[in-house]
Motif scaffolding. Structure first.
Motif, PDB file in Angstrom:
ATOM      1  N   GLU A 171       1.427  -1.723  -2.025  1.00  0.00           N
ATOM      2  CA  GLU A 171       2.589  -2.582  -1.791  1.00  0.00           C
ATOM      3  C   GLU A 171       2.528  -3.819  -2.679  1.00  0.00           C
ATOM      4  OE1 GLU A 171       2.580  -3.425   2.353  1.00  0.00           O
ATOM      5  OE2 GLU A 171       3.545  -1.513   2.917  1.00  0.00           O
ATOM      6  N   GLU A 193      -0.657   5.049  -7.633  1.00  0.00           N
ATOM      7  CA  GLU A 193       0.017   5.967  -6.718  1.00  0.00           C
ATOM      8  C   GLU A 193      -0.586   7.370  -6.798  1.00  0.00           C
ATOM      9  OE1 GLU A 193       4.104   5.942  -7.757  1.00  0.00           O
ATOM     10  OE2 GLU A 193       4.467   3.880  -7.072  1.00  0.00           O
ATOM     11  N   GLU A 200      -7.056   3.890   4.477  1.00  0.00           N
ATOM     12  CA  GLU A 200      -5.615   4.094   4.365  1.00  0.00           C
ATOM     13  C   GLU A 200      -4.866   2.764   4.330  1.00  0.00           C
ATOM     14  OE1 GLU A 200      -2.273   5.929   3.531  1.00  0.00           O
ATOM     15  OE2 GLU A 200      -4.198   6.992   3.747  1.00  0.00           O
ATOM     16  N   THR A 201      -5.273   1.827   5.184  1.00  0.00           N
ATOM     17  CA  THR A 201      -4.603   0.517   5.210  1.00  0.00           C
ATOM     18  C   THR A 201      -4.814  -0.230   3.898  1.00  0.00           C
ATOM     19  OG1 THR A 201      -4.881   0.372   7.605  1.00  0.00           O
ATOM     20  CG2 THR A 201      -4.458  -1.688   6.427  1.00  0.00           C
ATOM     21  N   TYR A 243      -4.241   7.497  -5.470  1.00  0.00           N
ATOM     22  CA  TYR A 243      -4.333   7.429  -4.009  1.00  0.00           C
ATOM     23  C   TYR A 243      -4.018   8.789  -3.383  1.00  0.00           C
ATOM     24  CZ  TYR A 243      -4.733   2.322  -4.229  1.00  0.00           C
ATOM     25  OH  TYR A 243      -5.170   1.037  -4.465  1.00  0.00           O
ATOM     26  N   LYS A 286      -2.600   1.350   1.237  1.00  0.00           N
ATOM     27  CA  LYS A 286      -1.193   1.015   1.442  1.00  0.00           C
ATOM     28  C   LYS A 286      -0.899  -0.426   1.060  1.00  0.00           C
ATOM     29  CE  LYS A 286       2.442   0.977   4.967  1.00  0.00           C
ATOM     30  NZ  LYS A 286       2.775   1.222   6.399  1.00  0.00           N
TER      31      LYS A 286
END
Length: 817
Positions: free
Chosen positions: A590, A653, A582-583, A656, A586
């Motif tokens: 970003e 996007e 997840e990290t 994911y 993200k």
């Protein structure tokens, strides 16, 4: 001594030329007396020769027409008689603030611009100069003679036309070649030009309808000015689209379509231009009721139109009628047409016709020999132009209908167009491509009697001028046309520099954008021009060019930046074990989305928006659906797409979100690894984004219009960018492979992929047909033994399908296992 002498000869020629006779006299004496070394003496003789050439060169003298009068022959009939005076006076006054006066008799104290017909022999008692070196004994139709003549104290600039149209074209040539600045207009005293067009049809479609990206916002005065300017550059035909149906009305129209149809006809009458109309039949002509209504609609239009010379009926695009229905329909239209316009003709195109329908048409010509048919038009989806001329009986004319307005999804797509431009500039972006369109004209004009181009806006203005001038004379150098364009519309003091700027814009589009560093050079070049010419800030032609220079640079900077962000995002995914799934997702998202959170070159983006606003206010150019009510996003909406993603952040996007829904961490990590290595499959492996010229090193085939599927979802598709381009049957070549290596070929696209390697058909071990799913083939070791392979694809039988649904190949991997 020689170095200083050389500098004197070239660097300070204008200031020091009065010294040359004395210097050369001394040097000649020294050389004759052999007081200078032989080898040095030879250099001096060379320098003396160069000085002699400089000294004896006499620049062309100019005559100022600022206080000239206009004399015009009464033999030039109305309304062209008045148009000649109007064009001369208004176009000169715009550029010089000088109002040239019309006189009714010779005034020996003033320079005279004399407008007359060759056949008149005399103008108010003065003999008109006659051609002495023309084998035909006179000017050809539409031709003219421009001549400066000095007799005693008399100065006359003659504009002699072969006919009334020739006088107008002569005026156009005079205006293009004169030097016009504030309070001054001049011509060279050596002016003596004979000219006549090579092709009799030279026109452009400028239809007043909703789908046009600018014409629908024009007033009658704007239409007249634009038609006048096209005439000045040799255009003799204007085509309108008068019989629209539902949806052809525009929110921008200040004049009804019915009224504007009549007004454009009147303008063509005043300028003696051929008035064409494009009138498709989208109804079923076998339906008697619908057919009669269509005929009545045509009849009413013919009756209400002051001038009409040609009616063009496209067989298809749009329309789906068989020629057995079309030909009797056109015959009846002709009967009505000649009631009101006895010299008008009917034309047909074979666009969209099947082989059977094409054969039927030619058999009809052979059997019926219709005298009511004037000719055939070749446009998009027509049979080949050369074939049409070969099969068409000689009594029928042949006209080209070239698409000079579109960049993609068209007949002549932009060559080697980078995907970044295809996504942002799109189908109807500002598209000056002078060399490209000159080549298209050169390749096809020989099979025709001329052209009327397809245009849906003034964004293609440079292309129109190139075609008009090359239709007049196919040998005119492209740069010379551009110099005249810049001289007439912008500034005669900087015409060559500006012309080179247009040529530079064309080069911006050719080849991979990331590697095209000249885009920045062209941007700087146009910035300098813009600063140097602030008076052109409200000239729409100038704004189009300046906006393109800014737009190209903005897109290239964004492309470099956003591709780098994607690379950095993939580097973050390498650390998925360290960061956690997840990290990592993200953080990578970003990073790739900094294209939005930290946008670059916003000062250029702001300028682009300002140009767009100015262009809308000046000529109604609709670069946005939301801001300027364009008819749809394909119609020149470059402002709507200026920030379209140039990396795959939308796709990331969506991917994911799919990954989050997967059941196990193993599945998630495998998918993240596939995303990370999509374009970098590892050492000894290869990847090709098949129709992206910037990322397809092994592809040998080219499909210039391969960006068609970028238009899913009104241009905002969220698929991976590589999925938006494709080829149906690409060919790839690989060299320097490991002869002992084991390779897997992976393919994505949609539909079938009938793979051959070195001619051998392979069976798949995986074969999913959906978009962005994979087909995989094991490459036999025997095929890579020589270190190279050729990959090709058989075309599947899909004749029952629409071409947009054909199988396609988007991405190809050769993966070393």
């Amino acid at each position: 001594m020689f170095l200083n002498f050389h500098r004197l000869s070239f660097d300070t020629f204008d200031k020091q030329k009065h010294l040359f006779p004395a210097i050369t006299g001394v040097l000649i004496k020294l050389c004759k007396r052999k007081m200078i070394h032989t080898s040095f003496r030879q250099c001096l003789w060379m320098a003396l020769l160069m000085i002699f050439i400089n000294c004896t060169h006499v620049p062309a003298q100019e005559i100022n027409l600022a206080r000239a009068n206009i004399l015009i022959s009464k033999d030039i009939p109305a309304p062209v008689h008045g148009t000649c005076i109007k064009v001369l006076q208004e176009e000169i006054e715009k550029r010089t603030s000088i109002r040239i006066k019309q006189k009714s008799q010779w005034d020996l104290s003033k320079t005279t611009i004399a407008l007359c017909l060759e056949s008149s022999k005399q103008l108010l008692g003065r003999d008109i100069p006659q051609m002495k070196n023309n084998a035909t004994g006179g000017l050809n139709p539409e031709g003219f003679h421009l001549l400066y003549q000095k007799t005693g104290n008399e100065h006359i600039c003659w504009v002699i036309g072969a006919d009334k149209r020739g006088v107008l074209f002569g005026i156009g040539a005079l205006l293009r070649n004169a030097k016009m600045n504030k309070n001054r207009i001049s011509i060279t005293t050596s002016l003596d030009v004979f000219s006549a067009p090579v092709y009799p049809i030279r026109g452009h479609q400028i239809g007043y309808r909703n789908t046009a990206n600018s014409y629908d916002a024009w007033s009658v005065a704007q239409y007249e000015q634009y038609i006048r300017e096209l005439m000045i550059f040799g255009t003799n035909s204007i085509e309108n689209i008068p019989l629209g149906g539902k949806g052809d009305e525009s929110v921008h129209m200040g004049v009804s379509r019915q009224q504007m149809n009549v007004e454009i006809s009147k303008i063509c009458e005043a300028y003696d231009l051929n008035y064409w109309v494009w009138t498709p039949a989208t109804i079923d002509l076998s339906d008697k009721t619908l057919r009669e209504k269509e005929i009545q609609k045509h009849n009413d239009f013919y009756r209400d139109t002051p001038r009409l010379t040609d009616v063009f009926f496209p067989g298809g695009d749009p329309g789906h009628n068989h020629p057995r229905e079309v030909m009797p329909f056109l015959k009846e239209l002709h009967t009505n047409l000649i009631k009101y316009h006895p010299d008008a003709g009917i034309w047909i195109s074979l666009q969209g016709f099947s082989e059977e329908q094409i054969d039927y048409f030619y058999k009809y010509l052979d059997d019926e020999k219709p005298t009511w048919l004037r000719g055939v038009v070749s446009g998009p989806s027509s049979p080949p132009i050369a074939e049409t001329r070969f099969r068409l009986p000689k009594q029928y004319k042949h006209r080209h209908y070239p698409d000079i307005t579109h960049n993609v999804r068209c007949d002549y797509p932009a060559l080697n167009f980078d995907q970044a431009f295809a996504l942002t500039i799109g189908r109807e972006g500002i598209n000056p491509q002078p060399e490209y369109y000159a080549k298209i004209h050169r390749d096809y004009a020989q099979f025709t009697d001329g052209f009327v181009s397809y245009s849906d806006g003034c964004h293609d203005d440079v292309n129109k001028i190139i075609w008009s001038q090359r239709g007049w004379d196919p040998e005119i150098p492209v740069r010379d046309i551009l110099v005249e364009y810049c001289r007439f519309f912008f500034d005669p003091r900087d015409d060559q520099t500006m012309a080179d700027g247009i040529l530079a814009l064309e080069k911006n589009w050719f080849g991979p954008l990331k590697a095209n560093g000249s885009v920045e050079t062209t941007f700087a070049y146009w910035n300098d021009l813009e600063k140097k010419h602030p008076g052109l800030a409200k000239d729409w032609r100038w704004l189009l060019l300046v906006m393109r220079a800014n737009y190209d640079t903005y897109i290239r900077r964004r492309l470099l930046h956003e591709k780098d962000l994607e690379r950095k995002a993939n580097k973050i995914l390498e650390r998925v074990d360290e960061l956690g799934i997840e990290t990592a997702m993200k953080a990578s998202l970003e990073k790739i989305s900094e294209a939005v959170s930290k946008p670059i070159s916003q000062h250029i983006h702001k300028r682009i928006k300002t140009y767009a606003e100015d262009l809308f206010n000046i000529i109604g150019l609709q670069t946005s659906v939301e801001l300027y009510q364009a008819s749809n996003a394909q119609r020149g909406c470059i402002l709507d797409f200026v920030n379209h993603p140039l990396n795959n952040r939308w796709w990331y996007e969506d991917e994911y979100e799919k990954i989050r829904a997967m059941g196990t961490d193993k599945e998630k990590k495998e998918r993240l690894e596939l995303i990370r290595t999509w374009e970098n499959p590892g050492k000894g492996s290869y990847y090709d984004d098949v129709s992206n010229i910037a990322n397809s090193p092994h592809v040998t085939t080219t499909v210039y219009d391969a960006v068609d599927f970028g238009w899913w979802d009104s241009g905002y598709s969220r698929w991976r960018l590589s999925s938006l381009v494709y080829q149906n049957d690409p060919v790839l070549e690989y060299e320097n492979l490991d002869p002992n290596g084991r390779y897997l070929m992976r393919i994505t696209g949609s539909g079938e992929a009938l793979l051959r390697i070195d001619g051998q058909r392979l069976e798949p071990i995986k074969y999913d047909k959906g978009l962005e799913t994979f087909k995989e083939f094991i490459v036999p070791r025997s095929l890579v033994g020589d270190g190279k392979i050729t990959v090709s694809f058989d075309r599947p039988e899909e004749s029952h399908m629409r071409w947009r649904n054909y199988s396609r190949i988007s991405d190809v991997w050769l993966i070393k296992k």
